[in-house]
Scaffold this motif. Structure first.
Motif, PDB file in Angstrom:
ATOM      1  N   THR A 170       7.871  21.983  39.010  1.00  0.00           N
ATOM      2  CA  THR A 170       6.421  21.957  39.162  1.00  0.00           C
ATOM      3  C   THR A 170       6.008  21.263  40.453  1.00  0.00           C
ATOM      4  OG1 THR A 170       6.085  21.928  36.768  1.00  0.00           O
ATOM      5  CG2 THR A 170       4.239  21.217  38.135  1.00  0.00           C
ATOM      6  N   VAL A 171       5.252  21.985  41.259  1.00  0.00           N
ATOM      7  CA  VAL A 171       4.648  21.432  42.471  1.00  0.00           C
ATOM      8  C   VAL A 171       3.143  21.536  42.292  1.00  0.00           C
ATOM      9  CG1 VAL A 171       4.342  21.662  44.951  1.00  0.00           C
ATOM     10  CG2 VAL A 171       6.592  22.093  43.925  1.00  0.00           C
ATOM     11  N   ALA A 172       2.454  20.407  42.244  1.00  0.00           N
ATOM     12  CA  ALA A 172       1.013  20.389  42.001  1.00  0.00           C
ATOM     13  C   ALA A 172       0.249  20.423  43.320  1.00  0.00           C
ATOM     14  CB  ALA A 172       0.627  19.148  41.203  1.00  0.00           C
ATOM     15  N   LEU A 173      -0.793  21.237  43.371  1.00  0.00           N
ATOM     16  CA  LEU A 173      -1.693  21.270  44.522  1.00  0.00           C
ATOM     17  C   LEU A 173      -2.947  20.491  44.162  1.00  0.00           C
ATOM     18  CD1 LEU A 173      -1.449  25.037  45.583  1.00  0.00           C
ATOM     19  CD2 LEU A 173      -0.026  23.109  46.284  1.00  0.00           C
ATOM     20  N   PHE A 174      -3.319  19.529  45.002  1.00  0.00           N
ATOM     21  CA  PHE A 174      -4.472  18.678  44.716  1.00  0.00           C
ATOM     22  C   PHE A 174      -5.508  18.857  45.814  1.00  0.00           C
ATOM     23  CE2 PHE A 174      -7.127  15.013  44.443  1.00  0.00           C
ATOM     24  CZ  PHE A 174      -7.077  14.569  43.126  1.00  0.00           C
ATOM     25  N   SER A 175      -6.721  19.245  45.409  1.00  0.00           N
ATOM     26  CA  SER A 175      -7.812  19.414  46.366  1.00  0.00           C
ATOM     27  C   SER A 175      -9.131  19.190  45.647  1.00  0.00           C
ATOM     28  CB  SER A 175      -7.796  20.824  46.969  1.00  0.00           C
ATOM     29  OG  SER A 175      -8.929  21.032  47.786  1.00  0.00           O
ATOM     30  N   LEU A 176      -9.979  18.331  46.212  1.00  0.00           N
ATOM     31  CA  LEU A 176     -11.290  18.122  45.599  1.00  0.00           C
ATOM     32  C   LEU A 176     -12.223  19.282  45.847  1.00  0.00           C
ATOM     33  CD1 LEU A 176     -12.043  14.366  46.296  1.00  0.00           C
ATOM     34  CD2 LEU A 176     -11.253  15.443  44.197  1.00  0.00           C
ATOM     35  N   ASP A 177     -11.954  20.054  46.867  1.00  0.00           N
ATOM     36  CA  ASP A 177     -12.882  21.097  47.279  1.00  0.00           C
ATOM     37  C   ASP A 177     -12.269  22.473  47.098  1.00  0.00           C
ATOM     38  OD1 ASP A 177     -15.085  22.367  48.320  1.00  0.00           O
ATOM     39  OD2 ASP A 177     -14.505  22.077  50.410  1.00  0.00           O
ATOM     40  N   LEU A 178     -12.892  23.303  46.272  1.00  0.00           N
ATOM     41  CA  LEU A 178     -12.524  24.709  46.152  1.00  0.00           C
ATOM     42  C   LEU A 178     -13.676  25.515  46.734  1.00  0.00           C
ATOM     43  CD1 LEU A 178     -10.983  24.832  42.557  1.00  0.00           C
ATOM     44  CD2 LEU A 178      -9.801  24.618  44.747  1.00  0.00           C
ATOM     45  N   ASP A 179     -13.589  25.778  48.029  1.00  0.00           N
ATOM     46  CA  ASP A 179     -14.684  26.463  48.700  1.00  0.00           C
ATOM     47  C   ASP A 179     -14.500  27.974  48.621  1.00  0.00           C
ATOM     48  OD1 ASP A 179     -12.729  27.138  50.535  1.00  0.00           O
ATOM     49  OD2 ASP A 179     -13.356  25.668  52.021  1.00  0.00           O
ATOM     50  N   LEU A 180     -15.361  28.700  49.313  1.00  0.00           N
ATOM     51  CA  LEU A 180     -15.260  30.158  49.343  1.00  0.00           C
ATOM     52  C   LEU A 180     -14.663  30.634  50.662  1.00  0.00           C
ATOM     53  CD1 LEU A 180     -18.720  31.072  47.749  1.00  0.00           C
ATOM     54  CD2 LEU A 180     -16.487  30.912  46.632  1.00  0.00           C
ATOM     55  N   GLY A 181     -14.014  29.722  51.384  1.00  0.00           N
ATOM     56  CA  GLY A 181     -13.504  30.086  52.697  1.00  0.00           C
ATOM     57  C   GLY A 181     -12.088  29.649  52.935  1.00  0.00           C
ATOM     58  N   VAL A 182     -11.864  28.995  54.097  1.00  0.00           N
ATOM     59  CA  VAL A 182     -10.512  28.706  54.558  1.00  0.00           C
ATOM     60  C   VAL A 182      -9.773  27.709  53.669  1.00  0.00           C
ATOM     61  CG1 VAL A 182     -10.961  29.290  56.967  1.00  0.00           C
ATOM     62  CG2 VAL A 182     -11.451  26.982  56.153  1.00  0.00           C
ATOM     63  N   GLY A 183     -10.493  26.776  53.027  1.00  0.00           N
ATOM     64  CA  GLY A 183      -9.820  25.782  52.194  1.00  0.00           C
ATOM     65  C   GLY A 183      -9.074  26.406  51.029  1.00  0.00           C
ATOM     66  N   THR A 184      -9.762  27.251  50.280  1.00  0.00           N
ATOM     67  CA  THR A 184      -9.131  27.905  49.136  1.00  0.00           C
ATOM     68  C   THR A 184      -8.104  28.939  49.590  1.00  0.00           C
ATOM     69  OG1 THR A 184     -11.087  27.537  47.779  1.00  0.00           O
ATOM     70  CG2 THR A 184      -9.580  29.264  47.060  1.00  0.00           C
ATOM     71  N   HIS A 185      -8.370  29.602  50.708  1.00  0.00           N
ATOM     72  CA  HIS A 185      -7.397  30.541  51.263  1.00  0.00           C
ATOM     73  C   HIS A 185      -6.077  29.844  51.548  1.00  0.00           C
ATOM     74  CE1 HIS A 185      -6.362  33.668  54.625  1.00  0.00           C
ATOM     75  NE2 HIS A 185      -5.667  33.860  53.521  1.00  0.00           N
ATOM     76  N   LYS A 186      -6.159  28.625  52.096  1.00  0.00           N
ATOM     77  CA  LYS A 186      -4.965  27.842  52.399  1.00  0.00           C
ATOM     78  C   LYS A 186      -4.200  27.520  51.114  1.00  0.00           C
ATOM     79  CE  LYS A 186      -6.305  25.245  55.655  1.00  0.00           C
ATOM     80  NZ  LYS A 186      -6.906  24.070  56.338  1.00  0.00           N
ATOM     81  N   LEU A 187      -4.926  27.079  50.087  1.00  0.00           N
ATOM     82  CA  LEU A 187      -4.291  26.776  48.801  1.00  0.00           C
ATOM     83  C   LEU A 187      -3.567  27.990  48.233  1.00  0.00           C
ATOM     84  CD1 LEU A 187      -7.020  24.663  46.954  1.00  0.00           C
ATOM     85  CD2 LEU A 187      -4.755  23.867  47.604  1.00  0.00           C
ATOM     86  N   LYS A 188      -4.199  29.146  48.330  1.00  0.00           N
ATOM     87  CA  LYS A 188      -3.610  30.365  47.764  1.00  0.00           C
ATOM     88  C   LYS A 188      -2.327  30.756  48.487  1.00  0.00           C
ATOM     89  CE  LYS A 188      -6.368  33.780  46.737  1.00  0.00           C
ATOM     90  NZ  LYS A 188      -7.452  34.792  46.876  1.00  0.00           N
ATOM     91  N   ILE A 189      -2.299  30.577  49.809  1.00  0.00           N
ATOM     92  CA  ILE A 189      -1.079  30.904  50.553  1.00  0.00           C
ATOM     93  C   ILE A 189       0.047  29.962  50.159  1.00  0.00           C
ATOM     94  CG2 ILE A 189      -0.020  30.999  52.837  1.00  0.00           C
ATOM     95  CD1 ILE A 189      -2.765  31.793  53.949  1.00  0.00           C
ATOM     96  N   ILE A 190      -0.252  28.650  50.106  1.00  0.00           N
ATOM     97  CA  ILE A 190       0.767  27.676  49.702  1.00  0.00           C
ATOM     98  C   ILE A 190       1.273  27.992  48.303  1.00  0.00           C
ATOM     99  CG2 ILE A 190       1.168  25.242  49.141  1.00  0.00           C
ATOM    100  CD1 ILE A 190      -0.912  24.554  51.341  1.00  0.00           C
ATOM    101  N   GLN A 191       0.356  28.286  47.401  1.00  0.00           N
ATOM    102  CA  GLN A 191       0.725  28.605  46.019  1.00  0.00           C
ATOM    103  C   GLN A 191       1.631  29.830  45.955  1.00  0.00           C
ATOM    104  OE1 GLN A 191      -2.453  29.942  43.293  1.00  0.00           O
ATOM    105  NE2 GLN A 191      -1.868  28.226  41.973  1.00  0.00           N
ATOM    106  N   ARG A 192       1.278  30.882  46.709  1.00  0.00           N
ATOM    107  CA  ARG A 192       2.073  32.104  46.700  1.00  0.00           C
ATOM    108  C   ARG A 192       3.467  31.878  47.267  1.00  0.00           C
ATOM    109  NH1 ARG A 192      -0.394  34.895  50.385  1.00  0.00           N
ATOM    110  NH2 ARG A 192       1.261  34.756  51.941  1.00  0.00           N
ATOM    111  N   LEU A 193       3.546  31.157  48.386  1.00  0.00           N
ATOM    112  CA  LEU A 193       4.841  30.916  49.006  1.00  0.00           C
ATOM    113  C   LEU A 193       5.775  30.138  48.090  1.00  0.00           C
ATOM    114  CD1 LEU A 193       3.682  29.979  52.634  1.00  0.00           C
ATOM    115  CD2 LEU A 193       4.845  32.085  51.931  1.00  0.00           C
TER     116      LEU A 193
END
Length: 372
Positions: free
Chosen positions: A69-92
């Motif tokens: 388990t690798v947890a991703l921690f972010s206070l901000d789930l925006d509709l732009g680059v922040g969430t896009h970054k999380l999704k790429i890390i999660q997919r990889l």
């Protein structure tokens, strides 16, 4: 086989069904402890028939740090680059076989007091194998939670900002990003430049942006004009609000540096509704290079946010430690964006006796134009 009446089957129910101690059942389910293969197979079979579902958090607590388990921690789930970054890390990481849940309170923008340390403490006590942090909005007590987690064998990788923690970090150079955008407008001859960031400048991400803006102006002996500094709203709302204030100004800047493609696109729409053309009357340089920058009413000149590069570097840092390829001192990688030139900017040209600009003719000044 007796079936417990309660809806949720517990480990105690399984223990009673097989006539064993709870600790024995736990050892059989987790694979830890001295349980014979025959007894373990029997317990697993009964648990499966009863519909028992183990609690993954409890398993992590009994096993120590989870290897999966690798947890991703972010206070901000925006509709732009922040969430896009999380999704790429999660997919990889998912393609490498890791479970990658996201821990967040969602997007906060109204001045709420967010108990970040409490959420981080809850996550650390679940003992994931590693935690990846987008650190915007972190309070001082969060770092104590992460230090304790590291001391117990956990791995931490942070990204986007420099942090007061000894861990691998990927830093996005926001100051340079906005410096490049502002420098481009200055190189085009603009000296009256407005600036929009999505929050007041006392917040670290926007403070870095403001520093880049001011540094570019200072190189030309200029200072920011207070009336031309905007920080109202977010995204589309921000674009509408700054357009409204821009149109109310008696003396307007000839160019705007807007930190957000969505806000920039909405700003242009509102100006066009008011009869002001971009770029012949106002130049606009944006940030991020999201899809809207390419397909907006006026394609946006923009300073890129290197989302892919940041995400891949974060994963590379983490996997090198998880796979035992690196165990040395903490590393820091600084990543910078680049300027993409499109149609939202033009050279500053003032017509005699007029305050507005006139468009260039085939890249040259018209005969009545005076370069200032």
């Amino acid at each position: 086989m007796p079936s417990p009446s309660r809806q949720k089957i517990t480990i105690q129910d399984v223990a009673e069904a097989v006539g064993a101690a709870k600790s024995t059942v736990s050892a059989a389910l987790t694979g830890n402890g001295r349980v014979s293969p025959e007894r373990r197979a029997e317990i697993l079979n009964v648990a499966r028939q009863m519909g028992f579902e183990p609690n993954p958090h409890a398993q992590r607590l009994s096993n120590g740090n989870s290897n999966n388990t690798v947890a991703l921690f972010s206070l901000d789930l925006d509709l732009g680059v922040g969430t896009h970054k999380l999704k790429i890390i999660q997919r990889l990481l998912a393609t490498q076989g890791y479970d990658v849940p996201v821990y967040s309170y969602g997007s906060f923008g109204g001045g709420e007091v967010v108990p970040v340390a409490k959420l981080m403490g809850t996550l650390c006590r679940q003992r994931p194998r590693a935690i990846i942090c987008f650190t915007s909005g972190f309070s001082d007590d969060v770092w104590g939670e992460l230090e304790r987690y590291q001391s117990e064998g956990g791995i931490v990788v942070c990204y986007d900002f420099k942090v007061p923690l000894e861990c691998d970090t990927v830093v996005f150079d926001r100051e340079d990003n906005t410096y490049q955008a502002t420098r481009h407008l200055l190189d085009l001859g603009h000296r009256k430049i407005g600036f929009y960031r999505a929050a007041p400048s006392d917040l670290p991400p926007t403070e870095l942006r403001l520093q880049g803006f001011c540094r570019a102006l200072a190189e030309q002996g200029l200072k920011p004009h207070k009336a031309w500094l905007f920080h109202e709203g977010l995204n589309e709302e921000g674009g509408e609000l700054i357009a409204k204030k821009f149109l109310e100004l008696k003396h307007r800047p000839s160019a705007m540096c807007i930190v957000n493609d969505t806000a920039a696109a909405m700003f242009i729409i509102q100006l066009r509704k008011a009869g002001i053309d971009v770029p012949s009357e106002v130049s606009v340089v944006s940030h991020d290079d999201t899809p809207i920058a390419r397909c907006s009413a006026v394609p946006l000149t923009t300073a890129t946010h290197p989302v892919e590069a940041i995400a891949h570097q974060v994963v590379a840092f983490l996997l090198s430690r998880l796979q035992g390829k690196y165990s040395g001192e903490q590393r820091c990688k600084i990543i910078r964006g680049e300027l993409i030139k499109r149609q939202s900017c033009a050279a500053y040209v003032a017509a005699e006796g007029l305050n507005n600009r006139i468009p260039l003719q085939n890249g040259h000044k018209s005969e009545s134009a005076i370069r200032v």
